[in-house]
Design a protein around this motif. Sequence first.
Motif, mmCIF file in Angstrom:
data_model
loop_
_atom_site.group_PDB
_atom_site.id
_atom_site.type_symbol
_atom_site.label_atom_id
_atom_site.label_comp_id
_atom_site.label_asym_id
_atom_site.label_seq_id
_atom_site.Cartn_x
_atom_site.Cartn_y
_atom_site.Cartn_z
ATOM 1 N N GLN A 35 -4.812 -3.997 10.585
ATOM 2 C CA GLN A 35 -3.947 -2.819 10.770
ATOM 3 C C GLN A 35 -3.820 -2.006 9.481
ATOM 4 O O GLN A 35 -2.720 -1.757 8.998
ATOM 5 N N VAL A 36 -4.978 -1.628 8.927
ATOM 6 C CA VAL A 36 -4.938 -0.847 7.690
ATOM 7 C C VAL A 36 -4.881 0.640 8.024
ATOM 8 O O VAL A 36 -5.717 1.150 8.766
ATOM 9 N N SER A 37 -3.882 1.290 7.515
ATOM 10 C CA SER A 37 -3.791 2.742 7.657
ATOM 11 C C SER A 37 -3.681 3.353 6.270
ATOM 12 O O SER A 37 -2.944 2.840 5.422
ATOM 13 N N LEU A 38 -4.429 4.421 6.052
ATOM 14 C CA LEU A 38 -4.528 4.957 4.698
ATOM 15 C C LEU A 38 -4.973 6.406 4.790
ATOM 16 O O LEU A 38 -5.871 6.731 5.553
ATOM 17 N N SER A 88 -9.301 -10.759 -0.084
ATOM 18 C CA SER A 88 -8.159 -10.013 0.445
ATOM 19 C C SER A 88 -8.605 -8.824 1.298
ATOM 20 O O SER A 88 -7.782 -8.169 1.925
ATOM 21 N N GLY A 89 -9.910 -8.535 1.293
ATOM 22 C CA GLY A 89 -10.417 -7.472 2.154
ATOM 23 C C GLY A 89 -10.726 -6.180 1.421
ATOM 24 O O GLY A 89 -11.061 -5.183 2.056
ATOM 25 N N LYS A 90 -10.682 -6.199 0.073
ATOM 26 C CA LYS A 90 -10.920 -4.942 -0.634
ATOM 27 C C LYS A 90 -12.355 -4.437 -0.481
ATOM 28 O O LYS A 90 -12.566 -3.253 -0.255
ATOM 29 N N ARG A 103 -2.485 3.293 -6.878
ATOM 30 C CA ARG A 103 -2.939 1.901 -6.917
ATOM 31 C C ARG A 103 -2.586 1.211 -5.618
ATOM 32 O O ARG A 103 -1.418 1.257 -5.185
ATOM 33 N N ILE A 104 -3.613 0.613 -5.015
ATOM 34 C CA ILE A 104 -3.393 -0.105 -3.761
ATOM 35 C C ILE A 104 -3.627 -1.576 -4.017
ATOM 36 O O ILE A 104 -4.623 -1.958 -4.647
ATOM 37 N N ARG A 105 -2.713 -2.409 -3.537
ATOM 38 C CA ARG A 105 -2.870 -3.845 -3.698
ATOM 39 C C ARG A 105 -3.041 -4.447 -2.311
ATOM 40 O O ARG A 105 -2.255 -4.174 -1.396
ATOM 41 N N MET A 106 -4.091 -5.248 -2.154
ATOM 42 C CA MET A 106 -4.349 -5.824 -0.834
ATOM 43 C C MET A 106 -4.137 -7.326 -0.870
ATOM 44 O O MET A 106 -4.499 -8.008 -1.827
ATOM 45 N N VAL A 107 -3.546 -7.850 0.202
ATOM 46 C CA VAL A 107 -3.373 -9.288 0.364
ATOM 47 C C VAL A 107 -3.636 -9.614 1.824
ATOM 48 O O VAL A 107 -3.069 -8.968 2.721
ATOM 49 N N GLN A 117 -4.253 -6.895 4.427
ATOM 50 C CA GLN A 117 -3.253 -5.852 4.647
ATOM 51 C C GLN A 117 -2.937 -5.170 3.328
ATOM 52 O O GLN A 117 -3.086 -5.763 2.259
ATOM 53 N N ILE A 118 -2.484 -3.928 3.412
ATOM 54 C CA ILE A 118 -2.072 -3.229 2.202
ATOM 55 C C ILE A 118 -0.675 -3.713 1.855
ATOM 56 O O ILE A 118 0.289 -3.476 2.593
ATOM 57 N N ALA A 119 -0.592 -4.466 0.728
ATOM 58 C CA ALA A 119 0.694 -5.047 0.358
ATOM 59 C C ALA A 119 1.521 -4.037 -0.435
ATOM 60 O O ALA A 119 2.741 -4.029 -0.367
ATOM 61 N N ASN A 120 0.826 -3.197 -1.133
ATOM 62 C CA ASN A 120 1.533 -2.284 -2.013
ATOM 63 C C ASN A 120 0.676 -1.036 -2.220
ATOM 64 O O ASN A 120 -0.510 -1.140 -2.508
ATOM 65 N N ASP A 121 1.248 0.123 -2.073
ATOM 66 C CA ASP A 121 0.513 1.374 -2.266
ATOM 67 C C ASP A 121 1.394 2.315 -3.058
ATOM 68 O O ASP A 121 2.385 2.819 -2.542
#
Lengths: 228, 401
Positions: free
Chosen positions: A23-26, A42-44, A210-214, A217-221
């Motif tokens: 469910q990545v939305s960007l 993490s899917g980056k 900066r996008i952080r993925m875990v 999923q995007i954990a932090n944007d």
Amino acid sequence: MIELAGIERDFTVGDEVVRALDQVSLTLPDGDYVSVMGPSGSGKSTLLNVLGLLDRPNDGSYRLHGEETTRLPEEARAALRRDHIGFVFQAFHLVPRLSAADNIGLPLVLAGVEPHARDARIHEVLESLDLLDRAHHRPDQLSGGQRQRVAIGRAVVMRPGLLLADEPTGNLDQHAGSEVVALLEQLNASGITLVVVTHDPTIGQRARRRIRMVDGQIANDSGADAHA
Amino acid sequence: MRTPDLLRFASSSLAGARTRTLLMLLAMSIGVASVVVLTALGEGARRYVTGQFAQLGTHLLIMLPGRSETTGGAPPLFGQTPRDLTLDDAMALLRARSILRVAPLTVGNAPVSRGSRDREVTVIGATYDFFPIRHLSVGSGQPLPLIDPQRSVNVAVLGSGLRRELFGSASALGQWIRINDRRFRVIGILSQGGESLGQNLDDMVVVPVAAAQSLFNAPSLFRVLIQARSGQDIERAKTAARDIIRERHDGEDDVTLITQDALLGTFDKILRALTYTVGGIAGISLAVAGILIMNVMLVAVSQRVAEIGLLKALGASERQVLRLFLVEAVMLASAGAALGVVIGIGGILLLAQLFPAFPIAAPLWAPLAAVAVAVGTGLVFGVMPARRAARFDPVRALTGR
């Protein structure tokens, strides 16, 4: 403008289904400078491949300049890739038997550009990369930093709107790495959208967004609020 | 992608893997060269036989006693003989206006001796006309005398090889030899090199037909050579000869007539089939070369996974990648084929130097077909690796996963 909505990407590993993107939305406006960080797995990289139209999501929508790409046939996706997206890889991926100039010209050759127009464009790129004196060297005659600059030249020779870099400094020493980052940022400053996947926090921190993925999923944007 | 760029890219990747390219060129060129050389040998054999038949004489008809009852098949060289074909029958043929010459033949093996030297040789009973019909020339002395064929005269014309063996360096003309237990006087020596259908006339002796008949106690002739007046007269001579014999044999049609052309045609057909067969066998080596190309291309594809992934990332479509690898395979096959034709022609020239008597020559279709097959196999066997290459997942290819 790049719009991802509800992107899912599953891989089957043995009997298990691994969800690499969940469910990545960007949304990336033109000229954005984004770094994607996160632990291994993490899917980056998958996100980068989906953005680069190399990988097709199982579900969700990916609109590039307003055009829905997920249902396009492979040929059309190849053409979009060729005209709008440039790739920079950790391992450079230059063709060893071709000179620096020919490596840079490869996308033009694939696009069927006339040799005359091609040579002019290659010259222009070589000049901007300060590689004119290395034009006829083969990759094994170039230093790591020069190789990555050739690779960047190849990525931008078609004047794409989107530049995707996967660990661009991973195989370089400190000095060459910072040169490469400077070059990428210079390209971003001229209007190109830049997405960098990296493990290196000092490089990651340089990005405006900066996008952080875990776990897919995007954990932090850092820019999510600004562009939501 | 523009065609010159396509060709340039393919040749650069061929030049990049030199050993692989050279090995494949070698395989392909050997395949093509073997097709060219083997078919040239087959064609040479055909020309050789054709040439031999031409030596046999012109406007020639051969009459054999006996009639083949089956139709089709090979000429009945050994037919049943219901009624003898006699010397009178043979001479009666001269009544026909379309017939120029007639040479009745009796053939047998007999010991020929002079003093203590003794040889078992083929004795041909013939007449004077045998010499012009078969284009035989007499080196020294004279041919058989122009006499009534019924007269048995004990004279002999020796083949040059036989003369050498019996007389060594001594003169043979006018000397006496013994055939079976009869004495014959040597009146002539055949010129050297008379050869027909592999039978060397050098080792034979020619005597008057009546003498041979009494030597072998054979009232029937072995065969009758008939020379028509001209090419157009051959069919007429054939009908006339058949009519004359039927009339003399109480209405029985009991001889077989072979025209030289029919015989020649049969041999021609057989040898042509042989050439095709040999060409086909050599074609198998081409197919093997094609499979080799497929194998090496498959290895090349797996070695170049990263490059293929890169090309796709740079915007090459599946079709483009497919085309690149196909062009590479076809270029390789064509270059190999061209090299093979050169090697093949070189081989033919070499063979022609080594065996000047053998009329070796590649039929035009052979190199053309070989090149076509080579390029075809390159295309066919290039498809599989190329498709594999085109379907590579670029992500996996680039990360080496």
